[in-house]
Structure formats: C-alpha cells, structure tokens
Design a protein around this motif. Structure first.
Motif, PDB file in Angstrom:
ATOM      1  N   LEU A 334       0.869  -1.179   0.000  1.00  0.00           N
ATOM      2  CA  LEU A 334       0.000   0.000   0.000  1.00  0.00           C
ATOM      3  C   LEU A 334       0.903   1.224   0.000  1.00  0.00           C
ATOM      4  O   LEU A 334       1.602   1.499   0.976  1.00  0.00           O
ATOM      5  N   TYR A 352      -6.770  -2.052   7.947  1.00  0.00           N
ATOM      6  CA  TYR A 352      -6.032  -2.906   7.015  1.00  0.00           C
ATOM      7  C   TYR A 352      -6.179  -4.375   7.398  1.00  0.00           C
ATOM      8  O   TYR A 352      -5.871  -4.771   8.522  1.00  0.00           O
ATOM      9  N   LEU A 404      -0.510  -0.507  -5.253  1.00  0.00           N
ATOM     10  CA  LEU A 404      -1.705   0.229  -4.855  1.00  0.00           C
ATOM     11  C   LEU A 404      -1.298   1.600  -4.328  1.00  0.00           C
ATOM     12  O   LEU A 404      -0.426   1.695  -3.464  1.00  0.00           O
ATOM     13  N   ASP A 406      -2.641   5.517  -2.896  1.00  0.00           N
ATOM     14  CA  ASP A 406      -3.742   6.308  -2.334  1.00  0.00           C
ATOM     15  C   ASP A 406      -3.760   7.691  -2.978  1.00  0.00           C
ATOM     16  O   ASP A 406      -3.038   8.594  -2.551  1.00  0.00           O
ATOM     17  N   PHE A 415      -7.566   2.786  -2.401  1.00  0.00           N
ATOM     18  CA  PHE A 415      -6.278   2.713  -3.086  1.00  0.00           C
ATOM     19  C   PHE A 415      -6.498   2.266  -4.528  1.00  0.00           C
ATOM     20  O   PHE A 415      -7.261   1.328  -4.789  1.00  0.00           O
ATOM     21  N   ARG A 417      -5.223   0.613  -8.026  1.00  0.00           N
ATOM     22  CA  ARG A 417      -4.242  -0.361  -8.501  1.00  0.00           C
ATOM     23  C   ARG A 417      -3.713   0.052  -9.878  1.00  0.00           C
ATOM     24  O   ARG A 417      -4.477   0.373 -10.783  1.00  0.00           O
ATOM     25  N   PRO A 474      -8.395  -1.082   2.053  1.00  0.00           N
ATOM     26  CA  PRO A 474      -7.540  -1.973   2.859  1.00  0.00           C
ATOM     27  C   PRO A 474      -8.283  -3.138   3.504  1.00  0.00           C
ATOM     28  O   PRO A 474      -7.658  -4.139   3.857  1.00  0.00           O
ATOM     29  N   THR A 790       5.371   3.189   2.394  1.00  0.00           N
ATOM     30  CA  THR A 790       4.564   2.002   2.107  1.00  0.00           C
ATOM     31  C   THR A 790       4.169   1.315   3.402  1.00  0.00           C
ATOM     32  O   THR A 790       4.714   1.599   4.473  1.00  0.00           O
TER      33      THR A 790
END
Length: 807
Positions: A334, A352, A404, A406, A415, A417, A474, A790
């Motif tokens: 992420l 998450y 991914l 944000d 998020f 992709r 998440p 991340t």
C-alpha cells in the motif's frame, strides 16, 4: 610351525600398528607471539587435517611413517608449507610455527570444526581489501557467520540480516526491474545488497542463503574503497560465498515449514585433481513457498559452482558463479500519498486486513539472475601480491508488477491499482587490478593496497506503461470506478493474465536503454607507527561517465570526485582492546539541471559537484578472554552536504546547499561465556534530520529512509557438551524496533508504524554426521509492519523443521 606363524603374524600386526602410530604436534602463532585458533593444518595429498585449538595447538595422530608436506593456512596470513619426515612410531613436535600476515584473500580454506565463540566476527580481507583483523580495523562492521544462520534455521536473506546491528528492512524484494532487490536502512540511509566477495553482484530478487559463508555489513560511507555504485552513505552489504577447500565432503539439508515452505539444499566439494591442486565445489537449492495471505508464492532454483586451481605457490585461479531461476508474485504494498494527507494516520484507522494480498497467483514475475567472477592471485615477491578480478552480472525481470496508491480522490481510504508488464534487464561488468603489499620503511610496517577499477552498467527497459486496474480498500472492498474519468464505472477487473493483458493492449511499450561507466584509482595504507598505534589513510579518484539514454546526448555528463578516508587506532592491550576514530567519505554524482528565468530566454545547463557525505566516528573494540568476548561500541556523526536545492535568492537558480545529519550510537556483543553457550546481541540508536532544504515538506524532519530510531537484536544458543543430553541444544532470541514513519511530510502529516518485538525459539540435536532442528519464528504471533512510504505486513508465527546430513 603354528607357533612360528603366530609370532610372525603378531610381529606383522605390531609393525603395521607402529607404522600408523606416528604423530605431529605444534603451536601456531602470529608475529606478535599470539596464538592463532582455527588455523587449518593439512598434510598434503592425504585425508589428514585438523584445526588449531584456542591456544593455537594442533595434533595430527595415527600417521604412517614417511615424508610429507604440512600446509598451514589461515585467512589473512601467508600460507606456509613445511616438509616433515616421520619415522615409525615417532612423535614429532614442530614447536612454534609463525604465520605472517599476508594477502590470502582469494585462497580461503574452509574446514568445518568446533571453534570458540561461533557467533563472533571472523577475520576478513574483503572489508578493507587488506588482511586486517577486526581489532586492527578503524571501520566498524558486523559479520553474520554461517554457524549463526544454521543455529537459526535461516531460509531467506531477510531473516539473516536481522542479526546485523542497526539494520532494518524498509521493504521486501519486489522483483521489479532495476531495483527489485530488498531495501534496508543502515545508519539513517537506504541500501541494497550489491556486493558478492567484494565485487559487484546484482539481483532483482532476494539472495539465496544456501551459498552464504557469511554476510558482512560495513558501517558508514565506504566510497573510498568501493565507490558509490554499490554502497550508500550508511554503508554496504557484502555477501561472502562458500569456496572450494582441500578435501572431499558435503552436506544435504531439507527444511519444511508452515505456509508451504519446502527447501532442499546440497553442498558438495571434491578434488578434480589432487596432484594439480584443482578443487571443485557446488552448492544448490530448490525452494517453494506459499504465502500466509490469500494469494502469493515464490519458487526458485539456485546453483553455485566454484573452482579453485593453485598452479604453484605463486599463482592461483578461482572461478565462482551464482545462477538463479526464480518466479514469484510481487508483494502488493500500500503506497501512501506523498503529497496529500491520507485519511487515516495509523493502521487501526486504516482498517487494514493484512491477510489480503490484493493479487493472484496468475500474476507473477520471473527473475533470472547470474553472477560470475574470475580471480587471479599472483605472488610478485615476499612483500607484494597481485590480484586481477573480473565480475559480470545479469539480472532480468519479466512478468506482471502491480502496486496500490492512495490518490485520495475517491475517499474512504481507497487505493488505486496500477499494473504493467515488466521486461527489463541490467548488465554490469567490473574489472579490478589490485597490488597488495606488506613491507617496512625504516621500522614502520606498511600494509598497502593500490587498485584500478572499471565499472560499467547497462540498463534496458522494454516494459509497458502502467494501466489503471481497479481500486480496493484496505479491508478488501472492491471499488471499480476510475478516479480519472467523470463517469462512474462498474466494470470488474479480474486478477488474471487475460484480464490484465486486455487492459495493457493499448499501453505504450518502452524502448529505453541507458549506460554509464566509472573509472577509479584508489590506494589505502595501514601504517603501524608503533606496535600498538596504527593509522589508516586512503584516497580514491573517481571518474563518472554517464551516457544516459543512448538515443540522446542531452543527458550525458561527466564528473570527477576525490574521496578520502582516515583512521587512527590504539591498542592499550594488544589484540585485546582497541580505541579507534575514523573519518570516512561517500559521494553521489549529480546530474546537471536547467537554470535561468525562461522569460529572459532559453535556460542553460548548470553543472554541479558530486554530493558529499562525511562521517566522524569514535569507538572501542574488544577481543577478551581468549576470543570469548568480542564487542564493538561506537558513536558516529554523518553529515551529507552539497545537495542541490533552489537558490533562496532566485527560484530559477539551483545551488548546492542541502544538508542531512545522521548521528547514532551502536553496540554489538558476541560472547561465549563457557563451552556450548553462544550469545549475539546488538543495539542501535539513530537520530536523523534534514537540516537544510528548499523542500519544506521534509525540512527539519526525519527522512523516511532512516527507518526506526531504535533497533535491537538478541540470540543465544546452548548445546550440551556431555552426558545423556550431549548434542542436544536450545536457542532463543528476539529482535525489534521502535515506531517509525511510513509518511512524514509537512502537508501530509505523519503515518506511524508501531513498534514491535518479535520472539523466536529453537531446539536441536547435533550428532557426528547429522543435525535435526525445530525453529519457531514469531513465537508470540506479533502483528507488525515495515515500510518506506509504504505499508508492508510481516510474517506471522511460522514453524520450521530441518534435517541435515554431513559427509
């Protein structure tokens, strides 16, 4: 007649027994009359060999009478060959055998035997390109020996590096082109493992531990001896591989664990020709592993052949190779927004679910990788030796890579992709010529290395551009709306090769190729002013020639850099206690930038000097109680200056005025209080800050690459030495870190990853030929994370079982 025959038979048996009952004893010491433990003592052209004990003594028993050549060798010392003649039943005492320090960098002889303080730092010639003992070296380094890795049933490189003081993983190997290896924080700066046996050795994936003899982590800027292509301001990571040795033997090992881990490792060494001193060794491993998440896998086949050929006492050749075929799903991190606040500022608010991979086993990367090295060692005289070294690396990436990010457009911690099809390759060539001397001028001893180094890197990228491929929260909620279009879309995005290929159909395919060259001249001298006081002086002249994109000349530039290094070391107790100080330098080449007000006409290119990092360090090293207590305590202060920033007096001009300061304190202890008990412990504290910058987002803040402020690690193992429990052992330890910043910018605020402590334990049984072990990683099932802008979840509780057989 029967009586005569019996007497004759007894005499014959007695004669044979006496003929094989001769022995050789001796004591191996260095030039300072100190005993040398762990020295290899071998009778050439026989299977007889041993190692010296803690007092430097050795015994070779049950020998036949005859003439022999006794070879005495030890890393960092000149090998001695002594002719000996044995009569029947003779006990020959050779007395003191003195080994003089030399340059046996290429001729390591490995014989596994019991030694004191198994976790201690081994003497290495790679760290300083000279055969220096650790207690003689003004630079700080951590060594992770193979005995420690075996004790911990280590199956991957990341777990191995947890034993290095002050090292923290920033993110795991992604497998992507160019920089797919793992990133680690060291003294406040990011670094990747890019050295093998002191030479460049690249990988886009992870390093297989099957061929590791030890890992060396050099602390602080190290450009003077190694350049800037393979090191960082925090230091560098060098992997020392297993090498051929005199004899025949090997090991077979099988490890199985939770989440589908199965690993078979083989190691075999033999003589191709004893008469010609030609020895061959091969290490190989096959590994398959699933993920603790809902998808993800990794499988690899690794083979490492090596060859050593000693032509005569002056000339020797070595060849080493590491070849890997690997396939894996990349860990889908992420990525937090670096320019706008994330709605959540911690993991709890993010919601998450770390059991989700956000990928599928259909989307994988292939990472073939090869490293080759040829080494020639030639003794010019008793004082000088020549080394000629050639290394070549090739690492590739093919397949699907996704991440991914944000963007903050859709809200709700959504998020986006992005995915592409990778097709990248990096080729490197390195040629070194070293002249290494050990001589006296007047009464002052000099240990000198003078070297020439040429390094070339060529990168090719034919991957596609990144395509939008859906959104996810998440907690796993799928949101397919494209944030870059006004229409609300609900078209699904299947995680399959067919679906991704369809999305990439109209994406541009890159055709990028870049190249750069580095030409270097370096020299280093360790001068013994007295028996207890020494000084180290080094200098590197570095010429960087950047061709950049081969289709254009606009990005070409050249830079020349001088990189100095100094050190002082005083031993109040010779070979037992040392006080040291050093000044070390690192640098980074800086590309020209356009300056000038565009309203006044065309902008012009302005060139800059390389960015510089300078370290001052003070500390002590110990080697006490006959090598039972090795410790290093040090304080360092690293200042990075000459970073290119915007001129405060003109937004259209650039100047070199940016600064980063990194200060810290480190302690590492390796102890063997009594036989069977070994302890490894480390603690580090780092304070890093960007003190000058035109980027107000990072000014007066801790850089993200600095990782946690506090790191600690501990491991101890005990093996029973006698009685009914002889050979049984237990191990236990932990490693942990303080909280760290995943994001730390002015406009975004902070996203903090929590502190953690992970406990591990093992039990094992060590017999004469085999070893059985059980290892429990993350015994308390700690849920923890690492990251560098991340969020990267870490492995939960995992059980490993291992059986190894030596022959």
């Amino acid at each position: 007649m029967k009586i005569i025959q019996s007497v004759f038979l007894l005499a014959l048996i007695s004669t044979c027994t006496f003929a094989q009952n001769a022995s050789i004893t001796g004591n191996v010491i260095d030039n300072n009359q100190s005993p040398l433990p762990g020295v290899n003592v071998i009778l050439l052209n026989t299977a007889k060999g041993t190692q010296t004990d803690i007092n430097g003594n050795f015994t070779l028993a049950k020998l036949e009478n005859g003439n022999y050549t006794l070879m005495v060798s030890y890393l960092g010392f000149k090998t001695r060959e002594l002719p000996v003649s044995l009569a029947a039943n003779q006990s020959l005492n050779l007395g003191a055998i003195i080994l003089y320090e030399g340059n046996e960098i290429l001729n390591e002889v490995v014989i596994k035997a019991e030694r004191t303080n198994k976790f201690s730092r081994k003497q290495t010639a790679y760290v300083s390109k000279l055969p220096l003992k650790d207690i003689e070296n003004t630079q700080v380094y951590s060594t992770i020996p193979t005995e420690l890795l075996e004790s911990q049933v280590v199956t991957n490189f990341d777990d191995a590096l947890k034993n290095a003081t002050g090292v923290e993983q920033l993110w795991a190997s992604t497998g992507r082109g160019g920089d797919g290896a793992g990133y680690y924080s060291l003294r406040g700066f990011s670094v990747q493992p890019q050295l093998v046996n002191g030479l460049p050795g690249l990988t886009n994936g992870t390093i297989n531990p099957a061929n590791i003899e030890r890992i060396e982590v050099l602390k602080g800027p190290s450009a003077t001896l190694f350049g800037n292509a393979v090191s960082s301001y925090g230091g560098l990571i060098n992997v020392v591989t297993k090498k051929p040795y005199v004899g025949t033997g090997g090991e077979l090992s099988f490890t199985s664990g939770t989440y589908g881990l199965n690993q078979i490792v083989g190691d075999f060494n033999t003589a191709l020709s004893k008469e010609d001193n030609l020895y061959f060794r091969i290490n190989t491993a096959f590994t398959t592993e699933q993920s603790y998440q809902d998808a993800g896998f990794r499988k690899s086949f690794f083979v490492a052949p090596s060859l050593s050929y000693k032509v005569n006492n002056k000339l020797s050749f070595s060849f080493y190779a590491e070849i890997t075929q690997a396939e894996q799903t990349n860990p889908t991190f992420l990525f937090l927004n670096r320019s706008a606040p994330t709605e959540a500022d911690n993991l709890e608010a993010l919601g998450y679910n770390n059991k989700l991979s956000f990928t599928s086993n259909d989307l994988a990367l292939q990472n073939p990788n090869q490293n080759y090295r040829i080494e020639m060692d030639y003794k010019l005289s008793n004082a000088w030796r020549s080394q000629t070294l050639l290394s070549k690396s090739s690492t590739s990436t093919k397949g699907y890579y996704s991440y991914l990010f944000d963007y903050g457009i859709l809200g709700g911690n959504t998020f986006t992709r992005f995915i592409n099809k990778q097709n990248a390759n990096t080729q490197t060539t390195d040629i070194q010529q070293n002249f290494i001397g050990d001589f006296k001028i007047a009464s002052l001893r000099n240990r000198v290395v003078i070297g020439l180094d040429y390094f070339n890197a060529t990168q090719t990228d034919n991957g596609t551009a990144y395509a939008f491929y859906g959104n996810v929260k998440p907690d796993g909620t799928v949101v397919n709306d494209n944030p870059f279009t006004q229409e609300v879309e609900t078209t699904p995005f299947p995680l399959s090769t067919a679906g991704v290929d369809a999305a990439l159909t109209n994406m541009a395919v890159g055709n990028n190729k870049s190249k750069y060259h580095i030409y270097s001249l370096y020299a280093s001298d360790v001068l013994n002013i007295t028996d207890n006081l020494s000084a180290m002086v080094g200098l590197r002249l570095d010429r960087f020639d950047n061709e950049g994109d081969l289709t254009t000349a606009e990005d070409d530039y050249d830079q020349t850099t001088l990189s100095p290094k100094f050190g002082l070391l005083y031993q109040p107790l010779a070979d037992k206690l040392a006080v040291f100080a050093n000044y070390q330098n690192g640098f980074t080449n800086v590309a020209p930038q356009l300056v000038g007000n565009p309203d006044d006409g065309a902008q012009t290119l302005k060139t800059f000097n390389p960015e510089q990092a300078n370290q001052l360090e003070l500390g002590i090293k110990t080697n006490l109680f006959n090598n039972r207590l090795n410790a290093t305590i040090s304080y360092y202060d690293i200042k990075v200056k000459d970073r290119v920033i915007t001129d405060p007096s003109s937004p259209f001009n650039k100047i070199q005025g940016g600064e980063v300061v990194s200060k810290g304190f480190e302690v590492e202890v390796n102890a063997n209080p009594f036989s069977g008990l070994n302890i490894r412990a480390g603690y580090s504290s780092n304070d890093s800050e960007t003190t000058k910058s035109d980027n107000t987002e990072i000014l007066n803040r801790r850089p993200l690459e600095a990782g946690p402020e506090t790191l600690y690690n501990f491991w101890t193992s005990y093996e029973f030495q006698s009685g009914k429990l002889n050979g049984f052992g237990i191990g236990a330890g932990f490693n942990g870190a303080s909280e760290s910043f995943a994001i730390n910018y002015k406009s975004t605020g902070e996203f903090i990853l929590p502190s953690y402590t992970v406990a591990n334990a093992s039990v094992f049984y060590q017999a004469n030929k085999y070893r059985i072990g059980l290892k429990l990683n993350n015994a308390l099932n700690e849920k923890y994370y690492k990251g560098w802008t991340t969020i990267n979840p870490q492995m939960p509780r995992m059980l490993l079982a291992n059986i190894s057989y030596q022959f």
